[in-house]
Scaffold this motif. Structure first.
Motif, PDB file in Angstrom:
ATOM      1  N   MET A  51      18.842  63.397  -4.634  1.00 41.83           N
ATOM      2  CA  MET A  51      19.768  62.469  -4.642  1.00 41.83           C
ATOM      3  C   MET A  51      20.922  63.002  -4.108  1.00 41.83           C
ATOM      4  O   MET A  51      21.696  62.384  -3.144  1.00 41.83           O
ATOM      5  CB  MET A  51      19.871  61.819  -6.006  1.00 41.83           C
ATOM      6  N   THR A  97      13.693  61.559   0.565  1.00 44.75           N
ATOM      7  CA  THR A  97      12.887  60.294   0.276  1.00 44.75           C
ATOM      8  C   THR A  97      11.415  60.404   0.079  1.00 44.75           C
ATOM      9  O   THR A  97      11.010  59.745  -0.893  1.00 44.75           O
ATOM     10  CB  THR A  97      13.440  59.088   1.102  1.00 44.75           C
ATOM     11  N   PHE A 119      13.641  51.936 -13.259  1.00 50.33           N
ATOM     12  CA  PHE A 119      14.721  52.279 -12.411  1.00 50.33           C
ATOM     13  C   PHE A 119      14.476  53.194 -11.450  1.00 50.33           C
ATOM     14  O   PHE A 119      14.700  53.032 -10.199  1.00 50.33           O
ATOM     15  CB  PHE A 119      15.928  52.527 -13.415  1.00 50.33           C
ATOM     16  N   TYR A 123      14.107  52.895  -7.424  1.00 49.54           N
ATOM     17  CA  TYR A 123      15.123  53.433  -6.656  1.00 49.54           C
ATOM     18  C   TYR A 123      14.256  54.228  -5.612  1.00 49.54           C
ATOM     19  O   TYR A 123      14.888  54.178  -4.259  1.00 49.54           O
ATOM     20  CB  TYR A 123      15.894  54.477  -7.412  1.00 49.54           C
ATOM     21  N   ASN A 126      12.732  51.852  -2.986  1.00 51.56           N
ATOM     22  CA  ASN A 126      13.276  51.459  -1.904  1.00 51.56           C
ATOM     23  C   ASN A 126      14.196  52.032  -1.217  1.00 51.56           C
ATOM     24  O   ASN A 126      14.426  51.898   0.155  1.00 51.56           O
ATOM     25  CB  ASN A 126      14.486  50.456  -2.725  1.00 51.56           C
ATOM     26  N   ALA A 127      14.479  53.518  -1.474  1.00 53.62           N
ATOM     27  CA  ALA A 127      15.118  54.531  -0.674  1.00 53.62           C
ATOM     28  C   ALA A 127      14.057  54.962   0.280  1.00 53.62           C
ATOM     29  O   ALA A 127      14.623  55.017   1.462  1.00 53.62           O
ATOM     30  CB  ALA A 127      15.637  55.737  -1.573  1.00 53.62           C
ATOM     31  N   LEU A 147      22.341  52.422  -3.004  1.00 54.10           N
ATOM     32  CA  LEU A 147      21.103  52.712  -3.590  1.00 54.10           C
ATOM     33  C   LEU A 147      21.392  53.885  -4.388  1.00 54.10           C
ATOM     34  O   LEU A 147      21.248  53.833  -5.703  1.00 54.10           O
ATOM     35  CB  LEU A 147      20.105  52.655  -3.073  1.00 54.10           C
ATOM     36  N   THR A 148      21.752  55.160  -3.860  1.00 57.62           N
ATOM     37  CA  THR A 148      21.546  56.314  -4.712  1.00 57.62           C
ATOM     38  C   THR A 148      22.995  56.408  -5.738  1.00 57.62           C
ATOM     39  O   THR A 148      22.657  56.954  -6.923  1.00 57.62           O
ATOM     40  CB  THR A 148      21.830  57.502  -3.812  1.00 57.62           C
ATOM     41  N   VAL A 151      22.349  54.908  -9.214  1.00 56.01           N
ATOM     42  CA  VAL A 151      21.278  55.566  -9.983  1.00 56.01           C
ATOM     43  C   VAL A 151      21.447  57.116 -10.275  1.00 56.01           C
ATOM     44  O   VAL A 151      21.241  57.463 -11.694  1.00 56.01           O
ATOM     45  CB  VAL A 151      19.937  55.658  -9.171  1.00 56.01           C
ATOM     46  N   GLN A 152      22.229  57.717  -9.642  1.00 54.02           N
ATOM     47  CA  GLN A 152      22.640  59.132  -9.697  1.00 54.02           C
ATOM     48  C   GLN A 152      23.441  58.884 -11.009  1.00 54.02           C
ATOM     49  O   GLN A 152      23.273  59.829 -12.145  1.00 54.02           O
ATOM     50  CB  GLN A 152      23.396  59.731  -8.570  1.00 54.02           C
ATOM     51  N   PHE A 173      23.321  47.926  -8.175  1.00 55.49           N
ATOM     52  CA  PHE A 173      21.795  48.317  -7.481  1.00 55.49           C
ATOM     53  C   PHE A 173      21.161  47.086  -7.231  1.00 55.49           C
ATOM     54  O   PHE A 173      20.470  47.109  -6.087  1.00 55.49           O
ATOM     55  CB  PHE A 173      21.158  49.323  -8.644  1.00 55.49           C
TER      56      PHE A 173
END
Length: 187
Positions: A51, A97, A119, A123, A126-127, A147-148, A151-152, A173
């Protein structure tokens, strides 16, 4: 005297039996558990690293756009070098990815809560799909960053930051996913 010898003998036999049982039953199970936990933490660390790679490569690509064709300050050699660097940064995103989607079961399944598993899985999927899409490069990079970042923070941020931004990160998100869905249906 007889009872003392008997007590010592029973204690010695008990110690030997317990030691053998421990060596045959408990120790192998503990070693296997230790190995599994090590693999889980290693996969989580790799997830975090990938990430970070995505965010940093996106920032570099957005910060260093390709030079305009009519810009005379760029020599053909420098254009080629910059093009090579940009291709390498894009490849880093692609590799990250790809790793995340290929290893999602290893790291996502290691979290105890179902919402965290979902989650991380959403992620990764989708990434990867953003990276595979036919979107313009700048749009891909912005979507990947959008997106990242939440989540990160939710998986690897400071605990107070995770709690403080939990709902905002989930909304961000979800909004990015909705935007991706709208773009996909509009195409």
């Amino acid at each position: 005297m007889h009872s003392t010898v008997w007590t010592i003998l029973v204690a010695a036999v008990t110690a030997v039996v317990v030691s053998i049982a421990n060596g045959l039953i408990v120790t192998p199970r503990m070693e296997a558990r230790k190995k599994r936990l090590g693999e889980v933490h290693s996969a989580r660390d790799s997830f975090s690293t990938h990430m970070t790679t995505i965010v940093s490569a996106c920032v570099r690509l957005l910060s260093v756009p390709p030079p305009a064709d009519d810009d005379l300050a760029w020599t053909p050699i420098m254009r080629e070098r910059l093009s090579g660097e940009r291709a390498r940064w894009l490849q880093q995103i692609d590799d990250s990815t790809r790793w995340m989607i290929d290893n999602v079961a290893t790291y996502a399944g290691s979290w105890p809560l179902r919402r965290l598993v979902e989650f991380a899985t959403a992620y990764a999927a989708n990434a990867r799909m953003v990276m595979l899409s036919e979107r313009e490069e700048t749009a891909k990079l912005r979507h990947l960053m959008d997106l990242t970042r939440p989540v990160q923070r939710q998986f690897f941020g400071w605990p107070w930051s995770r709690a403080r931004h939990h709902f905002a990160d989930r909304r961000a998100f979800a909004a990015t996913l909705a935007r991706l869905e709208r773009e996909a249906t509009a195409s």
